[in-house]
Design a protein around this motif. Structure first.
Motif, PDB file in Angstrom:
ATOM      1  N   PRO A  58       1.001  -1.203  -0.140  1.00 38.14           N
ATOM      2  CA  PRO A  58      -0.142   0.007  -0.041  1.00 38.14           C
ATOM      3  C   PRO A  58       0.691   1.035   0.059  1.00 38.14           C
ATOM      4  O   PRO A  58       0.408   2.185  -0.433  1.00 38.14           O
ATOM      5  N   GLU A  59       2.070   1.350   0.526  1.00 38.42           N
ATOM      6  CA  GLU A  59       2.966   2.421   0.825  1.00 38.42           C
ATOM      7  C   GLU A  59       4.182   2.452  -0.485  1.00 38.42           C
ATOM      8  O   GLU A  59       5.020   3.378  -0.257  1.00 38.42           O
ATOM      9  N   ASP A  61       6.434   2.616  -3.660  1.00 35.74           N
ATOM     10  CA  ASP A  61       6.774   3.930  -4.582  1.00 35.74           C
ATOM     11  C   ASP A  61       7.092   3.441  -5.867  1.00 35.74           C
ATOM     12  O   ASP A  61       7.711   2.173  -6.080  1.00 35.74           O
ATOM     13  N   ASP A  71       3.401   7.475  -5.532  1.00 40.14           N
ATOM     14  CA  ASP A  71       3.317   6.957  -4.172  1.00 40.14           C
ATOM     15  C   ASP A  71       2.047   6.400  -3.798  1.00 40.14           C
ATOM     16  O   ASP A  71       1.141   6.654  -3.904  1.00 40.14           O
ATOM     17  N   GLY A  72       2.627   4.898  -3.336  1.00 45.86           N
ATOM     18  CA  GLY A  72       1.345   4.002  -3.163  1.00 45.86           C
ATOM     19  C   GLY A  72       0.544   3.287  -4.060  1.00 45.86           C
ATOM     20  O   GLY A  72       0.701   3.798  -5.123  1.00 45.86           O
ATOM     21  N   ARG A  73       0.229   2.025  -3.766  1.00 41.32           N
ATOM     22  CA  ARG A  73      -0.396   1.358  -4.647  1.00 41.32           C
ATOM     23  C   ARG A  73      -1.519   1.928  -5.498  1.00 41.32           C
ATOM     24  O   ARG A  73      -1.647   1.937  -6.569  1.00 41.32           O
ATOM     25  N   GLU A  74      -2.521   2.692  -4.637  1.00 39.23           N
ATOM     26  CA  GLU A  74      -3.639   3.474  -5.285  1.00 39.23           C
ATOM     27  C   GLU A  74      -3.057   4.358  -6.482  1.00 39.23           C
ATOM     28  O   GLU A  74      -3.697   4.280  -7.630  1.00 39.23           O
TER      29      GLU A  74
END
Length: 163
Positions: A58-59, A61, A71-74
């Motif tokens: 999730p965090e 890069d 930055d982050g999976r999203e």
């Protein structure tokens, strides 16, 4: 002195056994990482940004071929959804693991070569490495947590055409 020979032999055997087991563990880890890369490649070839991004933490890069950092999976997933809908729509990737090292038991550094064809365009400043072929070098840092390999960081660099 002869009493120590069986002890030394036993210690040598135990050392070799533990070294062999460590190698077997890495063989399994290497297989799992290669499978992760293969599944990610299949997701690219389907244009599936969710599946392509699922193994990033999730965090995590990610730095893409033009130097943009996500930055982050999203964010990584959103960016790939955008490129799968535009310049890389319908593109096909072939990915080869060039080098795989384990600096620590649960950490892997994975160097891959990506060969992308059938793309509809390229980002500004990026050229095909050869006619119709974009080649990139991707470096991943992965960590095994709870028995699963995940990507902590990815960095992609385009391979410039030969002059």
């Amino acid at each position: 002195m002869t009493r120590n020979i069986p002890t030394l032999s036993l210690l040598s055997f135990l050392f070799l056994l533990s070294t062999g087991c460590a190698h077997m563990d890495h063989a399994q880890d290497e297989m799992e990482i290669r499978q992760l890369v293969a599944v990610q490649t299949e997701a690219w070839n389907r244009g599936d940004a969710t599946a392509w991004s699922k193994d990033f933490t999730p965090e995590a890069d990610f730095t893409n071929i033009v130097g943009s950092v996500f930055d982050g999976r999203e964010q990584i997933e959103q960016r790939h959804a955008a490129i799968f809908a535009t310049i890389f729509k319908g593109s096909q990737a072939k990915v080869t693991v060039r080098k795989l090292v384990f600096p620590e038991p649960n950490i892997a550094v994975v160097d891959t070569v990506h060969e992308v064809t059938e793309h509809g365009g390229l980002p500004p400043g990026v050229q095909n490495t050869e006619p119709g072929l974009l080649r990139t070098q991707m470096k991943y840092v992965m960590k095994k947590t709870d028995g699963q390999w995940q990507i902590l960081a990815g960095h992609n660099t385009d391979v410039k055409p030969a002059r």
